[in-house]
Design an enzyme around this catalytic site. Structure first.
Site, short mmCIF file in Angstrom:
data_model
loop_
_atom_site.label_atom_id
_atom_site.label_comp_id
_atom_site.label_asym_id
_atom_site.label_seq_id
_atom_site.Cartn_x
_atom_site.Cartn_y
_atom_site.Cartn_z
N LYS A 21 0.87 -1.19 0.00
CA LYS A 21 0.00 0.00 0.00
C LYS A 21 0.90 1.23 0.00
CE LYS A 21 0.04 1.95 3.56
NZ LYS A 21 0.19 2.63 4.84
N ASP A 148 -4.97 0.68 9.03
CA ASP A 148 -4.76 0.58 7.58
C ASP A 148 -5.45 -0.63 6.95
OD1 ASP A 148 -3.21 2.81 7.31
OD2 ASP A 148 -1.29 1.74 7.23
O1 C5P Z 1 -4.19 1.15 14.18
P1 C5P Z 1 -2.77 0.73 14.30
O2 C5P Z 1 -2.57 -0.27 15.40
O3 C5P Z 1 -2.18 0.27 13.01
O4 C5P Z 1 -1.95 2.03 14.69
C1 C5P Z 1 -0.68 1.99 15.28
C2 C5P Z 1 -0.48 3.24 16.09
O5 C5P Z 1 -0.39 4.39 15.23
C3 C5P Z 1 -1.63 3.56 17.03
O6 C5P Z 1 -1.45 2.92 18.26
C4 C5P Z 1 -1.53 5.05 17.16
O7 C5P Z 1 -0.50 5.39 18.07
C5 C5P Z 1 -1.04 5.49 15.79
N1 C5P Z 1 -2.16 5.91 14.90
C6 C5P Z 1 -2.76 7.14 15.13
N2 C5P Z 1 -3.78 7.55 14.31
C7 C5P Z 1 -4.16 6.79 13.27
C8 C5P Z 1 -3.56 5.54 13.02
C9 C5P Z 1 -2.55 5.12 13.86
O8 C5P Z 1 -2.40 7.86 16.06
N3 C5P Z 1 -5.15 7.22 12.47
#
Ligand code: C5P
Length: 297
Positions: A21, A148
């Site tokens: 991606k 994602d």
């Molecule tokens: O959702 P995911 O576990 O992939 O995201 C990893 C980290 O990235 C989250 O714990 C957060 O700290 C940050 N994040 C964020 N805002 C988003 C996506 C991710 O702050 N929209």
């Protein structure tokens, strides 16, 4: 480094691609009260990626193969398994099975390697269990696995908004592209933290994505819509300056920037021949980097 077995799906296995991606833009619009950042990101998918197979039936399991497998070997929390458990929680009697992952993309690299694997796992489980691709439980399991994963579940060019849950299909021109990762993993959470935005902060409103009549028109628009995570990521990993300079020095480059939270940078070209030439140049001068030419969109 230990080597991993070659990818050899069983004859009765279902298979799916898990493409890289690329965030062509990534605007951070603010920070929500729950700590997640409010995003608006134009996402495209590459011709290159991982591959995942599923032999349905029996206990949930994952076998790793390919060049990236040794790095993931001890990860009981692999996103493929997490996605399968999230779907199992929502679909009574879900038939799981043995997954086989051919790991080719770099890890923690901003090109959704893990997220695309998770999305491929959900697509495979949907096929094995006759779940319709638009069943909301797939989307819910995707978002519960990672921000994602819904975009990767959709798997085609789109605008990703909210925390990652709002997906609007986009029709974008195709580009030749080069992906370069200096083999420095950058944890996503660290890059967001380095933005130092307080919960509730509001920076900007989302801009609409226009229809593009040509690649040139799209590049002109992209130039004004950066990746807001690029400055903090460059501070955390200064080698990214070198990667950007190497890509900007390739003939025919239209745009070079970081994807996601890094550390992979991409560059766009008119076609795959220009991209292949550029990849050869970068790989020749930086043999330790991961360099891949591909098609995007
Ligand atoms: O959702 P995911 O576990 O992939 O995201 C990893 C980290 O990235 C989250 O714990 C957060 O700290 C940050 N994040 C964020 N805002 C988003 C996506 C991710 O702050 N929209």
């Amino acid at each position: 480094m230990p080597t991993a077995p070659a990818f050899a799906p069983e004859s009765d296995a279902l298979t799916e691609r898990a493409p890289a991606k690329v965030n062509l833009t990534l605007r951070v619009l603010g920070r929500r009260a729950d700590g997640y950042h409010e995003l608006s990101s134009v996402v495209a998918f590459a011709g290159t990626g991982d591959r995942l197979s599923l032999t349905p039936g029996g206990e949930l399991a994952l076998a790793l193969a390919g060049p990236g497998a040794p790095v993931l070997a001890d990860d009981d929390n692999n996103l493929v398994l997490r996605a399968a458990r999230e779907l199992d929680r929502r679909v009574p009697g879900l038939v799981a099975g043995r997954f086989g992952l051919d790991k080719r993309l770099p890890i923690a690299a901003g090109i959704g390697g893990g997220s695309s694997d998770a999305a491929a796992a959900l697509r495979l489980l949907a096929r094995a269990n006759h779940i319709a691709p638009d069943d909301p439980r797939l989307h819910e399991a995707a978002l519960a696995t990672g921000s994602d994963v819904p975009a990767c579940l959709y798997g085609r060019s789109c605008l990703m908004a909210g925390r990652g849950e709002a997906i609007t299909p986009l029709d974008l021109p195709r580009f030749g592209a080069v992906l370069v990762n200096p083999r420095v993993p950058i944890p996503t959470a660290e890059v967001f933290r380095a933005l130092a935005l307080a919960p509730g902060a509001r920076l900007a409103d989302a801009s609409a994505v226009p229809a593009f009549a040509s690649r040139a028109a799209m590049v002109a628009w992209l130039i004004g819509q950066p990746n807001d995570l690029e400055p903090p990521a460059h501070r955390l990993a200064p080698v990214l300056d070198e990667v950007a300079a190497a890509l900007r020095a390739t003939p025919g480059v239209l745009l070079a920037r970081m994807s996601g939270s890094g550390a992979t940078l991409f560059a766009l070209y008119e076609d795959c021949r220009a991209a292949a030439r550029a990849a050869k140049q970068v790989a020749g001068s930086h043999p330790a980097w991961w360099v891949k030419s591909t098609i995007l969109g």
